[in-house]
Design a protein around this motif. Sequence first.
Motif, PDB file in Angstrom:
ATOM      1  N   PHE A   1       0.833  -1.201   0.000  1.00  0.00           N
ATOM      2  CA  PHE A   1       0.000   0.000   0.000  1.00  0.00           C
ATOM      3  C   PHE A   1       0.872   1.258   0.000  1.00  0.00           C
ATOM      4  O   PHE A   1       0.590   2.229  -0.710  1.00  0.00           O
ATOM      5  N   THR A   2       1.939   1.243   0.776  1.00  0.00           N
ATOM      6  CA  THR A   2       2.851   2.386   0.823  1.00  0.00           C
ATOM      7  C   THR A   2       3.482   2.633  -0.549  1.00  0.00           C
ATOM      8  O   THR A   2       3.571   3.774  -1.007  1.00  0.00           O
ATOM      9  N   MET A   3       3.894   1.559  -1.241  1.00  0.00           N
ATOM     10  CA  MET A   3       4.475   1.712  -2.576  1.00  0.00           C
ATOM     11  C   MET A   3       3.449   2.236  -3.580  1.00  0.00           C
ATOM     12  O   MET A   3       3.760   3.108  -4.392  1.00  0.00           O
ATOM     13  N   VAL A   4       2.233   1.711  -3.517  1.00  0.00           N
ATOM     14  CA  VAL A   4       1.196   2.091  -4.478  1.00  0.00           C
ATOM     15  C   VAL A   4       0.758   3.539  -4.302  1.00  0.00           C
ATOM     16  O   VAL A   4       0.415   4.210  -5.272  1.00  0.00           O
ATOM     17  N   THR A   5       0.786   4.032  -3.084  1.00  0.00           N
ATOM     18  CA  THR A   5       0.284   5.382  -2.819  1.00  0.00           C
ATOM     19  C   THR A   5       1.385   6.421  -2.614  1.00  0.00           C
ATOM     20  O   THR A   5       1.075   7.579  -2.329  1.00  0.00           O
ATOM     21  N   ALA A   6       2.639   6.021  -2.764  1.00  0.00           N
ATOM     22  CA  ALA A   6       3.745   6.958  -2.553  1.00  0.00           C
ATOM     23  C   ALA A   6       3.646   8.130  -3.533  1.00  0.00           C
ATOM     24  O   ALA A   6       3.299   7.958  -4.702  1.00  0.00           O
ATOM     25  N   GLN A   7       3.940   9.298  -3.030  1.00  0.00           N
ATOM     26  CA  GLN A   7       3.901  10.525  -3.834  1.00  0.00           C
ATOM     27  C   GLN A   7       5.289  10.830  -4.387  1.00  0.00           C
ATOM     28  O   GLN A   7       6.288  10.369  -3.862  1.00  0.00           O
ATOM     29  N   GLY A   8       5.335  11.615  -5.441  1.00  0.00           N
ATOM     30  CA  GLY A   8       6.604  12.094  -5.958  1.00  0.00           C
ATOM     31  C   GLY A   8       6.901  11.584  -7.352  1.00  0.00           C
ATOM     32  O   GLY A   8       6.298  10.617  -7.829  1.00  0.00           O
ATOM     33  N   LEU A   9       7.834  12.234  -7.991  1.00  0.00           N
ATOM     34  CA  LEU A   9       8.205  11.932  -9.365  1.00  0.00           C
ATOM     35  C   LEU A   9       8.799  10.530  -9.501  1.00  0.00           C
ATOM     36  O   LEU A   9       8.453   9.784 -10.417  1.00  0.00           O
ATOM     37  N   ILE A  10       9.685  10.152  -8.589  1.00  0.00           N
ATOM     38  CA  ILE A  10      10.329   8.835  -8.668  1.00  0.00           C
ATOM     39  C   ILE A  10       9.295   7.727  -8.471  1.00  0.00           C
ATOM     40  O   ILE A  10       9.240   6.779  -9.248  1.00  0.00           O
ATOM     41  N   ALA A  11       8.469   7.853  -7.449  1.00  0.00           N
ATOM     42  CA  ALA A  11       7.441   6.835  -7.187  1.00  0.00           C
ATOM     43  C   ALA A  11       6.486   6.721  -8.364  1.00  0.00           C
ATOM     44  O   ALA A  11       6.133   5.621  -8.793  1.00  0.00           O
ATOM     45  N   GLY A  12       6.055   7.848  -8.909  1.00  0.00           N
ATOM     46  CA  GLY A  12       5.154   7.842 -10.057  1.00  0.00           C
ATOM     47  C   GLY A  12       5.793   7.211 -11.279  1.00  0.00           C
ATOM     48  O   GLY A  12       5.154   6.447 -12.021  1.00  0.00           O
ATOM     49  N   SER A  13       7.065   7.488 -11.506  1.00  0.00           N
ATOM     50  CA  SER A  13       7.781   6.901 -12.649  1.00  0.00           C
ATOM     51  C   SER A  13       7.924   5.389 -12.502  1.00  0.00           C
ATOM     52  O   SER A  13       7.789   4.651 -13.475  1.00  0.00           O
ATOM     53  N   ILE A  14       8.204   4.953 -11.307  1.00  0.00           N
ATOM     54  CA  ILE A  14       8.318   3.505 -11.077  1.00  0.00           C
ATOM     55  C   ILE A  14       6.982   2.824 -11.370  1.00  0.00           C
ATOM     56  O   ILE A  14       6.928   1.795 -12.047  1.00  0.00           O
ATOM     57  N   ARG A  15       5.883   3.408 -10.868  1.00  0.00           N
ATOM     58  CA  ARG A  15       4.557   2.815 -11.079  1.00  0.00           C
ATOM     59  C   ARG A  15       4.143   2.817 -12.549  1.00  0.00           C
ATOM     60  O   ARG A  15       3.516   1.882 -13.017  1.00  0.00           O
ATOM     61  N   THR A  16       4.451   3.891 -13.276  1.00  0.00           N
ATOM     62  CA  THR A  16       3.944   4.027 -14.643  1.00  0.00           C
ATOM     63  C   THR A  16       4.915   3.561 -15.722  1.00  0.00           C
ATOM     64  O   THR A  16       4.497   3.290 -16.848  1.00  0.00           O
ATOM     65  N   ARG A  17       6.212   3.463 -15.399  1.00  0.00           N
ATOM     66  CA  ARG A  17       7.192   3.105 -16.436  1.00  0.00           C
ATOM     67  C   ARG A  17       7.950   1.812 -16.149  1.00  0.00           C
ATOM     68  O   ARG A  17       8.161   1.016 -17.057  1.00  0.00           O
ATOM     69  N   VAL A  18       8.356   1.604 -14.926  1.00  0.00           N
ATOM     70  CA  VAL A  18       9.155   0.424 -14.600  1.00  0.00           C
ATOM     71  C   VAL A  18       8.271  -0.807 -14.395  1.00  0.00           C
ATOM     72  O   VAL A  18       8.500  -1.861 -14.996  1.00  0.00           O
ATOM     73  N   VAL A  19       7.261  -0.682 -13.542  1.00  0.00           N
ATOM     74  CA  VAL A  19       6.397  -1.829 -13.227  1.00  0.00           C
ATOM     75  C   VAL A  19       5.700  -2.399 -14.465  1.00  0.00           C
ATOM     76  O   VAL A  19       5.692  -3.617 -14.655  1.00  0.00           O
ATOM     77  N   PRO A  20       5.141  -1.575 -15.374  1.00  0.00           N
ATOM     78  CA  PRO A  20       4.491  -2.144 -16.557  1.00  0.00           C
ATOM     79  C   PRO A  20       5.440  -2.929 -17.477  1.00  0.00           C
ATOM     80  O   PRO A  20       5.009  -3.814 -18.203  1.00  0.00           O
ATOM     81  N   VAL A  21       6.720  -2.634 -17.432  1.00  0.00           N
ATOM     82  CA  VAL A  21       7.688  -3.371 -18.245  1.00  0.00           C
ATOM     83  C   VAL A  21       8.190  -4.601 -17.496  1.00  0.00           C
ATOM     84  O   VAL A  21       8.294  -5.695 -18.051  1.00  0.00           O
ATOM     85  N   LEU A  22       8.481  -4.436 -16.226  1.00  0.00           N
ATOM     86  CA  LEU A  22       9.078  -5.507 -15.428  1.00  0.00           C
ATOM     87  C   LEU A  22       8.077  -6.596 -15.035  1.00  0.00           C
ATOM     88  O   LEU A  22       8.411  -7.788 -15.073  1.00  0.00           O
TER      89      LEU A  22
END
Length: 168
Positions: free
Chosen positions: A89-110
């Motif tokens: 839950f903490t990872m999914v709701t984390a705020q900020g540019l890095i957290a958002g990039s991980i959710r939208t760019r890294v996770v969909p590929v990995l």
Amino acid sequence: MNWFSTYRVHHKVTHSFRKGRAFLLGDAAHIHSPVGGQGMNTGIGDAVNLAWKLAAELDGRTGDNLLDTYELERIGFARRLVATTDRIFTMVTAQGLIAGSIRTRVVPVLAPLLFRLPGMRSFLFHTVSQIGIQYRKSPLSEGAANSVRGAIACPGSRRAITRIISPR
């Protein structure tokens, strides 16, 4: 009219699942984020674990300590589940540019790459379905049969998944 509500996630596990003749299970014993959809399954697991023990106790078929195994068998799993859902839950709701990039760019590929691995699929299936839960360290699982390995089920283990073929 505008309605506004703040959602607060509570992550808690009670200190004890039993006090005397009172038992806690399900959301009364452990409450956590709905991440992973584990709440209902966990509550059902608690109920199943306790129900057969209560039935045996009421029928007079048990010793004094059978009901003590309920907490021993369930509280460790509840603590691990609450800690895991809290981290997710903490990872999914984390705020900020890095957290958002991980959710939208890294996770969909990995994620699709990881899900192609048979070991990862098996791990996730056993974790989410909760069929990986076992009670080999429970006092109910002690004894000579506990050293048996292979096709025979060991005390505290789930029965192996068996394909049933109906006769023709």
